[in-house]
Design a protein around this motif. Sequence first.
Motif, PDB file in Angstrom:
ATOM      1  N   GLN A   1      -9.112   3.648  22.659  1.00 36.67           N
ATOM      2  CA  GLN A   1      -7.866   3.637  23.429  1.00 36.67           C
ATOM      3  C   GLN A   1      -6.669   3.446  22.481  1.00 36.67           C
ATOM      4  O   GLN A   1      -5.638   4.088  22.641  1.00 36.67           O
ATOM      5  N   PHE A   2      -6.834   2.567  21.507  1.00 36.28           N
ATOM      6  CA  PHE A   2      -5.746   2.378  20.534  1.00 36.28           C
ATOM      7  C   PHE A   2      -5.509   3.661  19.750  1.00 36.28           C
ATOM      8  O   PHE A   2      -4.366   4.077  19.565  1.00 36.28           O
ATOM      9  N   LYS A   3      -6.591   4.299  19.328  1.00 33.00           N
ATOM     10  CA  LYS A   3      -6.427   5.526  18.542  1.00 33.00           C
ATOM     11  C   LYS A   3      -5.693   6.588  19.356  1.00 33.00           C
ATOM     12  O   LYS A   3      -4.765   7.229  18.865  1.00 33.00           O
ATOM     13  N   ASP A   4      -6.097   6.739  20.631  1.00 29.43           N
ATOM     14  CA  ASP A   4      -5.452   7.752  21.491  1.00 29.43           C
ATOM     15  C   ASP A   4      -3.989   7.420  21.730  1.00 29.43           C
ATOM     16  O   ASP A   4      -3.116   8.261  21.575  1.00 29.43           O
TER      17      ASP A   4
ATOM     18  N   HIS B   1       2.017   7.800  20.735  1.00 33.26           N
ATOM     19  CA  HIS B   1       3.327   7.163  20.479  1.00 33.26           C
ATOM     20  C   HIS B   1       3.896   7.506  19.114  1.00 33.26           C
ATOM     21  O   HIS B   1       5.100   7.496  18.920  1.00 33.26           O
ATOM     22  N   GLY B   2       3.042   7.743  18.127  1.00 35.37           N
ATOM     23  CA  GLY B   2       3.509   7.873  16.743  1.00 35.37           C
ATOM     24  C   GLY B   2       3.546   6.495  16.094  1.00 35.37           C
ATOM     25  O   GLY B   2       3.695   5.479  16.782  1.00 35.37           O
TER      26      GLY B   2
ATOM     27  N   ILE C   1       3.532  -5.032  28.139  1.00 36.64           N
ATOM     28  CA  ILE C   1       4.734  -4.939  27.294  1.00 36.64           C
ATOM     29  C   ILE C   1       4.411  -4.408  25.895  1.00 36.64           C
ATOM     30  O   ILE C   1       5.214  -4.522  24.978  1.00 36.64           O
ATOM     31  N   THR C   2       3.226  -3.814  25.763  1.00 34.88           N
ATOM     32  CA  THR C   2       2.803  -3.372  24.427  1.00 34.88           C
ATOM     33  C   THR C   2       3.392  -2.022  24.031  1.00 34.88           C
ATOM     34  O   THR C   2       3.277  -1.611  22.883  1.00 34.88           O
ATOM     35  N   ALA C   3       4.003  -1.338  24.985  1.00 32.55           N
ATOM     36  CA  ALA C   3       4.479   0.010  24.649  1.00 32.55           C
ATOM     37  C   ALA C   3       5.893   0.262  25.182  1.00 32.55           C
ATOM     38  O   ALA C   3       6.225   1.388  25.530  1.00 32.55           O
ATOM     39  N   GLY C   4       6.688  -0.784  25.214  1.00 31.44           N
ATOM     40  CA  GLY C   4       8.072  -0.607  25.675  1.00 31.44           C
ATOM     41  C   GLY C   4       8.149  -0.716  27.185  1.00 31.44           C
ATOM     42  O   GLY C   4       7.291  -0.201  27.887  1.00 31.44           O
ATOM     43  N   HIS C   5       9.141  -1.461  27.694  1.00 36.87           N
ATOM     44  CA  HIS C   5       9.245  -1.630  29.144  1.00 36.87           C
ATOM     45  C   HIS C   5      10.654  -2.097  29.482  1.00 36.87           C
ATOM     46  O   HIS C   5      11.407  -2.515  28.609  1.00 36.87           O
TER      47      HIS C   5
END
Length: 331
Positions: A108-111, A116-117, A46-50
Amino acid sequence: RPRVFSGMQPTNASLHLGNYLGALRQWAAMQDDHDAFYCVVDLHAITAGHDPAELRERSRVTAAQYIAGGVDPERSTLFVQSHRPEHAQLAWVLSCITGFGEASRMTQFKDKSARHGADATTVGLFTYPVLQAADILLYNADFVPVGEDQRQHVELTRDVGGRFNSRFGETFVLPKPFIPEATAKIYDLQDPTAKMSKSVAGAGLIELLDDPKVIEKRIKSAVTDTGRDVLADRENKPGVTNLLTILSALTGRPIAQIEQDFSGRGYGDLKKEVIAAVLDVVLPFQQRVRELLDDPAELDALLARGAEKAQATAEPMLRRAYERVGFLAPM
Ligand code: AQP
């Protein structure tokens, strides 16, 4: 017996060939001589919208794919992360001994945040590796079978666990990543210099639950390279090398042997064999997933039993960690 812990996110309905060769197949192989914990990591998803209904369904489908891929819920502890509150509870403690700079260095966070912006990048995506460290440390795992992309997160887990131990007393086992070299990184079929990835949809992705005709078409149209020889050369022939890696991993034939078998034959023939090898795995896999999803109540009951088994390890571990940190024990 040494202990293993690993998990995958239910972010897509289907796992892909990289997830299978890099992780799932290894999980199944390790459960015979390891005490194995395999988790559907829905808190991570759920860290990137779901979408809530989709997430629920995908968690079931992901668990079904673990079983179809060979994880035996009797021999291993198979469960859903959100069924055990200790993961989030330990994650908070670990986040308080993780440096901001340290977490900022996670590639992974940086990528993903670059993709995502800034405004769509959540704090949860940033602290994701800390939650992952909690997942692993909570079970005192000796090994974490993952693909190469997860090596840095397991290193962070060791650093944070070691810091906890030296500050508050020996508590956690420090885990090692278990990354078989041959299948550490499966590449996108359209861009064989990039990792095959759930979040990059497109013709270069082989999803295990996709229509077999689509899978066939995607392999047929995989990017190959100039030249005609079927030879592994990561630098100059990344497309062919990726196909050779996949074929070798699925058939157990060493790459050198496949190269020999294909001497004088072209890329078209190679793709045909890759298609056959992939479908050999995918067709029974899909059949098993369908059977399991036919009875969602049974699947849910099985996951509930898994969560209960996980509790026996997670609960006392969290209690010990809380005591060491100095939290007043509840009456
Ligand atoms: N291309 C790959 N080759 C080998 N192993 C891979 N894994 C992922 N891609 C490859 C391994 O599969 C597991 C999946 O863990 P995850 O669900 O946490 O997903 P992830 O690491 O974020 O990778 P995905 O599945 O492709 O998703 P995105 O698009 O989010 O990057 C891990 O063990 C991983 O190493």
